[in-house]
Design a protein around this motif. Structure first.
Motif, PDB file in Angstrom:
ATOM      1  N   ALA A 116       0.855  -1.182   0.000  1.00  0.00           N
ATOM      2  CA  ALA A 116       0.000   0.000   0.000  1.00  0.00           C
ATOM      3  C   ALA A 116       0.892   1.233   0.000  1.00  0.00           C
ATOM      4  CB  ALA A 116      -0.911   0.004   1.214  1.00  0.00           C
ATOM      5  N   PHE A 117       0.381   2.294  -0.587  1.00  0.00           N
ATOM      6  CA  PHE A 117       1.109   3.559  -0.560  1.00  0.00           C
ATOM      7  C   PHE A 117       0.096   4.691  -0.418  1.00  0.00           C
ATOM      8  CE2 PHE A 117       0.066   2.738  -4.925  1.00  0.00           C
ATOM      9  CZ  PHE A 117      -0.335   3.965  -5.417  1.00  0.00           C
ATOM     10  N   GLY A 118       0.558   5.806   0.081  1.00  0.00           N
ATOM     11  CA  GLY A 118      -0.320   6.959   0.265  1.00  0.00           C
ATOM     12  C   GLY A 118       0.371   8.020   1.076  1.00  0.00           C
ATOM     13  N   THR A 119      -0.416   8.825   1.776  1.00  0.00           N
ATOM     14  CA  THR A 119       0.128   9.911   2.576  1.00  0.00           C
ATOM     15  C   THR A 119      -0.349   9.805   4.014  1.00  0.00           C
ATOM     16  OG1 THR A 119      -1.705  11.371   2.007  1.00  0.00           O
ATOM     17  CG2 THR A 119       0.269  11.519   0.634  1.00  0.00           C
ATOM     18  N   ALA A 130      -2.260  27.290  18.279  1.00  0.00           N
ATOM     19  CA  ALA A 130      -1.276  27.194  17.200  1.00  0.00           C
ATOM     20  C   ALA A 130      -1.111  25.736  16.792  1.00  0.00           C
ATOM     21  CB  ALA A 130       0.063  27.755  17.667  1.00  0.00           C
ATOM     22  N   SER A 131      -0.854  25.495  15.514  1.00  0.00           N
ATOM     23  CA  SER A 131      -0.698  24.119  15.061  1.00  0.00           C
ATOM     24  C   SER A 131       0.448  23.996  14.067  1.00  0.00           C
ATOM     25  CB  SER A 131      -1.997  23.609  14.431  1.00  0.00           C
ATOM     26  OG  SER A 131      -2.271  24.314  13.242  1.00  0.00           O
ATOM     27  N   THR A 132       1.033  22.812  14.027  1.00  0.00           N
ATOM     28  CA  THR A 132       2.047  22.483  13.037  1.00  0.00           C
ATOM     29  C   THR A 132       1.609  21.206  12.340  1.00  0.00           C
ATOM     30  OG1 THR A 132       3.331  21.181  14.606  1.00  0.00           O
ATOM     31  CG2 THR A 132       3.921  23.507  14.389  1.00  0.00           C
ATOM     32  N   SER A 133       2.023  21.055  11.091  1.00  0.00           N
ATOM     33  CA  SER A 133       1.596  19.892  10.325  1.00  0.00           C
ATOM     34  C   SER A 133       2.794  19.264   9.623  1.00  0.00           C
ATOM     35  CB  SER A 133       0.556  20.331   9.284  1.00  0.00           C
ATOM     36  OG  SER A 133       0.064  19.224   8.590  1.00  0.00           O
ATOM     37  N   GLU A 134       2.821  17.944   9.591  1.00  0.00           N
ATOM     38  CA  GLU A 134       3.894  17.188   8.945  1.00  0.00           C
ATOM     39  C   GLU A 134       3.237  16.166   8.023  1.00  0.00           C
ATOM     40  OE1 GLU A 134       7.353  14.033  10.308  1.00  0.00           O
ATOM     41  OE2 GLU A 134       6.384  15.273  11.817  1.00  0.00           O
ATOM     42  N   LYS A 135       3.631  16.172   6.744  1.00  0.00           N
ATOM     43  CA  LYS A 135       3.031  15.259   5.771  1.00  0.00           C
ATOM     44  C   LYS A 135       4.133  14.393   5.167  1.00  0.00           C
ATOM     45  CE  LYS A 135      -0.241  15.283   1.979  1.00  0.00           C
ATOM     46  NZ  LYS A 135      -1.110  16.127   1.155  1.00  0.00           N
ATOM     47  N   GLU A 136       3.892  13.088   5.134  1.00  0.00           N
ATOM     48  CA  GLU A 136       4.864  12.123   4.613  1.00  0.00           C
ATOM     49  C   GLU A 136       4.187  11.184   3.629  1.00  0.00           C
ATOM     50  OE1 GLU A 136       8.177  11.530   5.257  1.00  0.00           O
ATOM     51  OE2 GLU A 136       8.336  13.240   6.591  1.00  0.00           O
ATOM     52  N   THR A 137       4.943  10.711   2.664  1.00  0.00           N
ATOM     53  CA  THR A 137       4.484   9.637   1.788  1.00  0.00           C
ATOM     54  C   THR A 137       4.833   8.332   2.476  1.00  0.00           C
ATOM     55  OG1 THR A 137       4.874  10.982  -0.163  1.00  0.00           O
ATOM     56  CG2 THR A 137       4.679   8.617  -0.505  1.00  0.00           C
ATOM     57  N   VAL A 138       3.883   7.397   2.516  1.00  0.00           N
ATOM     58  CA  VAL A 138       4.081   6.147   3.235  1.00  0.00           C
ATOM     59  C   VAL A 138       3.976   4.971   2.266  1.00  0.00           C
ATOM     60  CG1 VAL A 138       1.657   5.898   3.904  1.00  0.00           C
ATOM     61  CG2 VAL A 138       3.409   4.836   5.290  1.00  0.00           C
ATOM     62  N   THR A 139       4.807   3.953   2.505  1.00  0.00           N
ATOM     63  CA  THR A 139       4.777   2.708   1.742  1.00  0.00           C
ATOM     64  C   THR A 139       4.783   1.553   2.737  1.00  0.00           C
ATOM     65  OG1 THR A 139       6.080   3.738  -0.001  1.00  0.00           O
ATOM     66  CG2 THR A 139       5.932   1.346  -0.039  1.00  0.00           C
ATOM     67  N   THR A 140       3.866   0.599   2.560  1.00  0.00           N
ATOM     68  CA  THR A 140       3.815  -0.563   3.442  1.00  0.00           C
ATOM     69  C   THR A 140       3.805  -1.848   2.618  1.00  0.00           C
ATOM     70  OG1 THR A 140       1.406  -0.709   3.517  1.00  0.00           O
ATOM     71  CG2 THR A 140       2.452   0.693   5.144  1.00  0.00           C
ATOM     72  N   VAL A 141       4.300  -2.902   3.223  1.00  0.00           N
ATOM     73  CA  VAL A 141       4.193  -4.251   2.693  1.00  0.00           C
ATOM     74  C   VAL A 141       3.179  -4.950   3.580  1.00  0.00           C
ATOM     75  CG1 VAL A 141       5.417  -6.413   2.263  1.00  0.00           C
ATOM     76  CG2 VAL A 141       6.585  -4.236   1.914  1.00  0.00           C
ATOM     77  N   THR A 142       2.222  -5.649   2.974  1.00  0.00           N
ATOM     78  CA  THR A 142       1.123  -6.186   3.760  1.00  0.00           C
ATOM     79  C   THR A 142       0.773  -7.614   3.350  1.00  0.00           C
ATOM     80  OG1 THR A 142      -1.125  -5.719   4.498  1.00  0.00           O
ATOM     81  CG2 THR A 142      -0.614  -5.192   2.220  1.00  0.00           C
ATOM     82  N   ALA A 143       0.071  -8.298   4.228  1.00  0.00           N
ATOM     83  CA  ALA A 143      -0.356  -9.676   3.960  1.00  0.00           C
ATOM     84  C   ALA A 143      -1.768  -9.879   4.501  1.00  0.00           C
ATOM     85  CB  ALA A 143       0.595 -10.671   4.624  1.00  0.00           C
ATOM     86  N   THR A 144      -2.426 -10.933   4.039  1.00  0.00           N
ATOM     87  CA  THR A 144      -3.758 -11.304   4.517  1.00  0.00           C
ATOM     88  C   THR A 144      -3.807 -12.805   4.738  1.00  0.00           C
ATOM     89  OG1 THR A 144      -4.822  -9.517   3.303  1.00  0.00           O
ATOM     90  CG2 THR A 144      -6.223 -11.345   3.976  1.00  0.00           C
ATOM     91  N   ILE A 145      -4.294 -13.204   5.888  1.00  0.00           N
ATOM     92  CA  ILE A 145      -4.557 -14.614   6.178  1.00  0.00           C
ATOM     93  C   ILE A 145      -5.969 -14.633   6.740  1.00  0.00           C
ATOM     94  CG2 ILE A 145      -3.882 -16.619   7.535  1.00  0.00           C
ATOM     95  CD1 ILE A 145      -1.084 -15.199   7.772  1.00  0.00           C
ATOM     96  N   GLY A 146      -6.916 -15.200   5.987  1.00  0.00           N
ATOM     97  CA  GLY A 146      -8.283 -15.082   6.450  1.00  0.00           C
ATOM     98  C   GLY A 146      -9.262 -16.080   5.888  1.00  0.00           C
ATOM     99  N   TYR A 147     -10.524 -15.778   6.136  1.00  0.00           N
ATOM    100  CA  TYR A 147     -11.665 -16.589   5.743  1.00  0.00           C
ATOM    101  C   TYR A 147     -12.528 -15.768   4.790  1.00  0.00           C
ATOM    102  CZ  TYR A 147     -16.334 -18.618   6.124  1.00  0.00           C
ATOM    103  OH  TYR A 147     -17.565 -19.140   5.838  1.00  0.00           O
ATOM    104  N   ARG A 148     -13.076 -16.421   3.775  1.00  0.00           N
ATOM    105  CA  ARG A 148     -13.943 -15.763   2.803  1.00  0.00           C
ATOM    106  C   ARG A 148     -15.132 -16.668   2.525  1.00  0.00           C
ATOM    107  NH1 ARG A 148     -12.475 -12.167  -1.750  1.00  0.00           N
ATOM    108  NH2 ARG A 148     -14.104 -12.283  -3.305  1.00  0.00           N
TER     109      ARG A 148
END
Length: 190
Positions: A116-119, A130-148
């Motif tokens: 997955a990728f995004g921000t 007062a506020s501060t903001s930090e924005k990053e691009t994120v990348t993850t490696v993911t898996a699924t083990i489940g029932y369908r």
């Protein structure tokens, strides 16, 4: 470590997709099973809430794309109704792509891997406004083990364990490393 995780994810995706290369028939494993699915998921691979589409390729390989969001506040929150203050918040928008394999007929085990990728946006709010903001691009490696479960009609239900590893895009409250989640889905097949 990053290279090991990426190589393992690539090998898992290749292994799962390789099962369909020799398939000569494009029909589903069960004659009543439909090839396309659209569903919402709470928890799971790509956030607190996601909308997903998957396509059955060959007899048992699923390719899934989804869009998910994650929102969390941290610190000491106080207030009443619309007037409140917190120390900060984390918001993420992610697009995920996974390849999975189904085992079974109507009640199926589902095993998959992808990324997955995004921000990720982290906002810190002081108590004086007062506020501060930090924005990053994120990348993850993911898996699924489940029932369908996909019945003879159009209904579809899923549940699973979804570990992920944040490869890049670290913020203070969304750190790199391994994370675990469970997901539950409800939707329809067509």
């Amino acid at each position: 470590m990053k290279a090991i995780v990426l190589n393992t994810a690539f090998a898992a995706c290749f292994f799962l997709a390789a099962g369909t290369l020799g398939a000569q028939q494009a029909s589903a494993r069960h004659p009543d099973m439909r090839s396309n699915s659209l569903y919402t998921e709470i928890g799971g691979n790509i956030g607190d809430f996601s909308v997903n589409y998957d396509r059955l390729i060959g007899k048992a390989t699923l390719v899934r794309i989804g869009y998910g969001t994650l929102s969390d506040t941290y610190g000491d929150c106080f207030g009443i109704g619309l007037v409140s203050a917190c120390e900060g918040s984390v918001n993420a928008s992610l697009v995920g792509l996974t390849v999975g394999r189904l085992f079974g007929r109507r009640h199926m085990a589902e095993i998959g891997a992808g990324g997955a990728f995004g921000t990720v946006t982290e906002e810190r709010i002081s108590f004086i406004g007062a506020s501060t903001s930090e924005k990053e691009t994120v990348t993850t490696v993911t898996a699924t083990i489940g029932y369908r479960w996909q019945g003879t009609g159009r209904m579809l239900m899923r549940a699973g364990f979804t570990p992920s590893y944040v490869v890049s895009g670290e913020t203070e409250n969304y750190p790199k490393g391994l994370a675990y989640s469970i997901g539950a889905s409800l939707g329809f097949a067509f």
